[in-house]
Motif scaffolding. Sequence first.
Motif, PDB file in Angstrom:
ATOM      1  N   LYS A  78      32.161  19.627  26.822  1.00 29.61           N
ATOM      2  CA  LYS A  78      31.123  18.753  26.507  1.00 29.61           C
ATOM      3  C   LYS A  78      30.509  19.198  24.976  1.00 29.61           C
ATOM      4  CE  LYS A  78      27.530  17.380  29.291  1.00 29.61           C
ATOM      5  NZ  LYS A  78      27.481  16.113  28.987  1.00 29.61           N
ATOM      6  N   ILE A  79      30.108  18.073  24.037  1.00 22.93           N
ATOM      7  CA  ILE A  79      29.598  18.535  22.906  1.00 22.93           C
ATOM      8  C   ILE A  79      28.038  17.973  22.944  1.00 22.93           C
ATOM      9  CG2 ILE A  79      29.672  18.089  20.173  1.00 22.93           C
ATOM     10  CD1 ILE A  79      32.572  18.253  20.667  1.00 22.93           C
ATOM     11  N   LEU A  80      27.178  18.696  22.458  1.00 25.27           N
ATOM     12  CA  LEU A  80      25.687  18.378  22.487  1.00 25.27           C
ATOM     13  C   LEU A  80      25.457  18.383  20.912  1.00 25.27           C
ATOM     14  CD1 LEU A  80      24.299  19.718  25.535  1.00 25.27           C
ATOM     15  CD2 LEU A  80      24.875  17.182  25.217  1.00 25.27           C
ATOM     16  N   ALA A  81      24.816  17.633  20.361  1.00 22.34           N
ATOM     17  CA  ALA A  81      24.459  17.743  18.782  1.00 22.34           C
ATOM     18  C   ALA A  81      23.391  16.850  18.543  1.00 22.34           C
ATOM     19  CB  ALA A  81      25.530  17.389  17.944  1.00 22.34           C
ATOM     20  N   TYR A  82      22.233  17.555  18.262  1.00 26.84           N
ATOM     21  CA  TYR A  82      20.833  16.764  17.868  1.00 26.84           C
ATOM     22  C   TYR A  82      20.105  17.459  17.030  1.00 26.84           C
ATOM     23  CZ  TYR A  82      21.266  15.063  22.934  1.00 26.84           C
ATOM     24  OH  TYR A  82      21.918  14.121  24.065  1.00 26.84           O
ATOM     25  N   TYR A  83      19.371  16.373  16.195  1.00 24.40           N
ATOM     26  CA  TYR A  83      18.654  16.916  15.023  1.00 24.40           C
ATOM     27  C   TYR A  83      17.530  15.973  14.711  1.00 24.40           C
ATOM     28  CZ  TYR A  83      17.666  18.966  10.499  1.00 24.40           C
ATOM     29  OH  TYR A  83      16.910  19.666   9.569  1.00 24.40           O
ATOM     30  N   GLY A  84      16.327  16.314  14.692  1.00 23.69           N
ATOM     31  CA  GLY A  84      15.237  15.477  14.423  1.00 23.69           C
ATOM     32  C   GLY A  84      14.081  16.011  13.557  1.00 23.69           C
ATOM     33  N   LEU A  85      13.344  15.190  12.855  1.00 25.07           N
ATOM     34  CA  LEU A  85      12.463  15.684  11.743  1.00 25.07           C
ATOM     35  C   LEU A  85      11.021  14.726  12.131  1.00 25.07           C
ATOM     36  CD1 LEU A  85      14.456  15.738   8.643  1.00 25.07           C
ATOM     37  CD2 LEU A  85      13.530  17.764   9.643  1.00 25.07           C
ATOM     38  N   LEU A  86       9.952  15.423  11.926  1.00 27.09           N
ATOM     39  CA  LEU A  86       8.592  14.959  11.894  1.00 27.09           C
ATOM     40  C   LEU A  86       8.075  14.861  10.387  1.00 27.09           C
ATOM     41  CD1 LEU A  86       6.050  13.889  13.359  1.00 27.09           C
ATOM     42  CD2 LEU A  86       5.539  16.319  13.932  1.00 27.09           C
ATOM     43  N   GLY A 141      12.032  10.956  13.918  1.00 26.84           N
ATOM     44  CA  GLY A 141      13.549  10.534  14.381  1.00 26.84           C
ATOM     45  C   GLY A 141      14.290  11.624  14.661  1.00 26.84           C
ATOM     46  N   THR A 142      15.068  11.550  16.050  1.00 22.71           N
ATOM     47  CA  THR A 142      15.945  12.306  16.356  1.00 22.71           C
ATOM     48  C   THR A 142      17.189  11.684  16.614  1.00 22.71           C
ATOM     49  OG1 THR A 142      14.278  13.707  17.557  1.00 22.71           O
ATOM     50  CG2 THR A 142      16.489  13.983  18.104  1.00 22.71           C
ATOM     51  N   LEU A 143      18.208  12.072  15.809  1.00 24.92           N
ATOM     52  CA  LEU A 143      19.509  11.513  16.151  1.00 24.92           C
ATOM     53  C   LEU A 143      20.602  12.528  16.987  1.00 24.92           C
ATOM     54  CD1 LEU A 143      21.772   9.530  15.320  1.00 24.92           C
ATOM     55  CD2 LEU A 143      22.473  10.746  13.192  1.00 24.92           C
ATOM     56  N   GLY A 144      21.044  12.062  17.990  1.00 19.16           N
ATOM     57  CA  GLY A 144      21.648  12.867  19.050  1.00 19.16           C
ATOM     58  C   GLY A 144      23.253  12.323  19.132  1.00 19.16           C
ATOM     59  N   ILE A 145      24.109  13.133  19.832  1.00 22.29           N
ATOM     60  CA  ILE A 145      25.575  12.855  20.282  1.00 22.29           C
ATOM     61  C   ILE A 145      25.695  13.707  21.351  1.00 22.29           C
ATOM     62  CG2 ILE A 145      27.860  13.157  19.858  1.00 22.29           C
ATOM     63  CD1 ILE A 145      27.351  12.849  16.891  1.00 22.29           C
ATOM     64  N   ASN A 146      25.996  13.065  22.596  1.00 20.57           N
ATOM     65  CA  ASN A 146      26.242  13.663  23.664  1.00 20.57           C
ATOM     66  C   ASN A 146      27.849  13.167  24.273  1.00 20.57           C
ATOM     67  OD1 ASN A 146      26.684  14.543  26.420  1.00 20.57           O
ATOM     68  ND2 ASN A 146      24.571  14.125  26.885  1.00 20.57           N
ATOM     69  N   TYR A 147      28.785  13.856  23.979  1.00 18.03           N
ATOM     70  CA  TYR A 147      30.153  13.673  24.140  1.00 18.03           C
ATOM     71  C   TYR A 147      31.115  14.581  25.029  1.00 18.03           C
ATOM     72  CZ  TYR A 147      35.203  12.243  22.684  1.00 18.03           C
ATOM     73  OH  TYR A 147      36.316  11.997  22.578  1.00 18.03           O
ATOM     74  N   ASP A 148      31.694  13.909  26.054  1.00 16.69           N
ATOM     75  CA  ASP A 148      32.514  14.567  26.875  1.00 16.69           C
ATOM     76  C   ASP A 148      33.942  14.110  26.881  1.00 16.69           C
ATOM     77  OD1 ASP A 148      30.462  15.693  29.372  1.00 16.69           O
ATOM     78  OD2 ASP A 148      29.763  13.848  28.619  1.00 16.69           O
ATOM     79  N   PHE A 149      34.749  15.215  27.013  1.00 11.54           N
ATOM     80  CA  PHE A 149      36.262  14.900  26.901  1.00 11.54           C
ATOM     81  C   PHE A 149      36.919  15.895  28.041  1.00 11.54           C
ATOM     82  CE2 PHE A 149      34.893  17.490  23.571  1.00 11.54           C
ATOM     83  CZ  PHE A 149      36.278  18.484  23.391  1.00 11.54           C
ATOM     84  N   SER A 170      22.595   8.554  20.275  1.00 10.56           N
ATOM     85  CA  SER A 170      21.536   8.060  20.346  1.00 10.56           C
ATOM     86  C   SER A 170      20.426   8.433  19.125  1.00 10.56           C
ATOM     87  CB  SER A 170      20.756   8.726  21.520  1.00 10.56           C
ATOM     88  OG  SER A 170      20.659  10.018  21.416  1.00 10.56           O
ATOM     89  N   LEU A 171      19.551   7.396  19.052  1.00 11.29           N
ATOM     90  CA  LEU A 171      18.423   7.467  17.849  1.00 11.29           C
ATOM     91  C   LEU A 171      17.093   7.361  18.568  1.00 11.29           C
ATOM     92  CD1 LEU A 171      17.795   7.725  14.859  1.00 11.29           C
ATOM     93  CD2 LEU A 171      17.986   5.458  14.679  1.00 11.29           C
ATOM     94  N   LEU A 172      16.401   8.334  18.575  1.00 13.62           N
ATOM     95  CA  LEU A 172      15.056   8.207  19.127  1.00 13.62           C
ATOM     96  C   LEU A 172      14.110   8.297  18.206  1.00 13.62           C
ATOM     97  CD1 LEU A 172      13.915   8.621  21.930  1.00 13.62           C
ATOM     98  CD2 LEU A 172      13.488  11.146  21.331  1.00 13.62           C
ATOM     99  N   LEU A 173      13.157   7.475  18.222  1.00 12.89           N
ATOM    100  CA  LEU A 173      11.912   7.133  17.035  1.00 12.89           C
ATOM    101  C   LEU A 173      10.790   7.143  17.780  1.00 12.89           C
ATOM    102  CD1 LEU A 173      13.767   3.915  15.389  1.00 12.89           C
ATOM    103  CD2 LEU A 173      13.807   6.369  14.400  1.00 12.89           C
ATOM    104  N   ASN A 174       9.580   7.687  16.730  1.00 11.09           N
ATOM    105  CA  ASN A 174       8.349   7.711  17.187  1.00 11.09           C
ATOM    106  C   ASN A 174       7.527   7.404  15.831  1.00 11.09           C
ATOM    107  OD1 ASN A 174       7.830   8.911  19.893  1.00 11.09           O
ATOM    108  ND2 ASN A 174       9.645  10.072  19.259  1.00 11.09           N
ATOM    109  N   GLN A 175       6.582   6.686  15.776  1.00  9.53           N
ATOM    110  CA  GLN A 175       5.811   6.341  14.754  1.00  9.53           C
ATOM    111  C   GLN A 175       4.256   5.914  15.133  1.00  9.53           C
ATOM    112  OE1 GLN A 175       4.484   3.026  14.044  1.00  9.53           O
ATOM    113  NE2 GLN A 175       3.628   3.677  12.021  1.00  9.53           N
TER     114      GLN A 175
END
Length: 316
Positions: free
Chosen positions: A94-102, A74-82, A53-58
């Motif tokens: 489950k792997i959760l990885a999120y990183y966002g900057l303002l 913007g925030t880039l995220g990965i939500n992955y299940d195996f 997912s890519l979350l955007l605010n402006q």
Amino acid sequence: MRKLTLLIFILANFTFVQAQNTEKELIQNTEKAVTKINDTIEGEGWKKKGTVSLLLNQSSFNNWIAGGEDSFSGTLGINYDFNYKKGDLTWDNKILAYYGLLQTKNADFSKKTDDRLEFNSIVGKKAFGQWYYSYFLNFRTQFSTGYIYGQDANGKEIRTERTKFMSPGYLTTGPGIYWTKDANLKINFAPLTSKFTFVDNAYTTGIDQATGLPYVDGDYFGVDEGKTMRYELGFYASVYYRLAIMTNVTAENTLNLYSNYLEDPQNVDIDYSLNIVMKVNKFLSANLSFQAIYDDNAYQGLQTREVFGLGLNFGF
């Protein structure tokens, strides 16, 4: 002779029809058996799914009398299940990885809106009913350096380094028992759970960078002076609950609780996460992410984080 011929003809046709019916039944039964076997095979083994997912605010302002400041985040995220299942054995990961900057127009530094790397794993062997003997592992840290922001004597924005990758890093693991109704509801209890907190000894040696005073045992995520790790033994409980609020709106809830037997067991660590996805179509959605943490070794109070915006989602 005619009657005998007619009788033989009738018997032959009856035998042919019966043979056809038997053959059809045999084919149908074989198809059912094959389908059942295929269903069993498909229901077992590895199942993998994930979302990027890519979350955007402006926001932008021009001669806006009420005031405001241009910003973009913007925030880039990965939500992955195996997950794996075979017989009475299950293994969920489950792997959760999120990183966002303002970035705001007048700020000297860009600031993080999200920074999370987490891995969850739980192995279960069926005990009785919907209860499983379990062993779980949870690891979490952050990707990049975290800062405390302030101003110098001239009013210029300054920042002080406070955290970074694996400082802190948390590893929580232990045996227990968990209950699950389906993939949308899981509860785990682990009464003998080890918790390891890892830090860089640069933060626990000499002068505390945040206060400017000599380091005191426990000031940095509970770790003693000059040490790089804190060990705890306690009780751990976790709840995962996913529900459909309405059509195309889902909420994913995760609650983790931990009490340290060795020190202040009444101070229960709380980590609650809520992720609401309001789906517009296959690729677009509005996403709300909320997290609340209470950990008196990290901060004497409640920490909260909330991010809302339009998201681009890609399943894999």
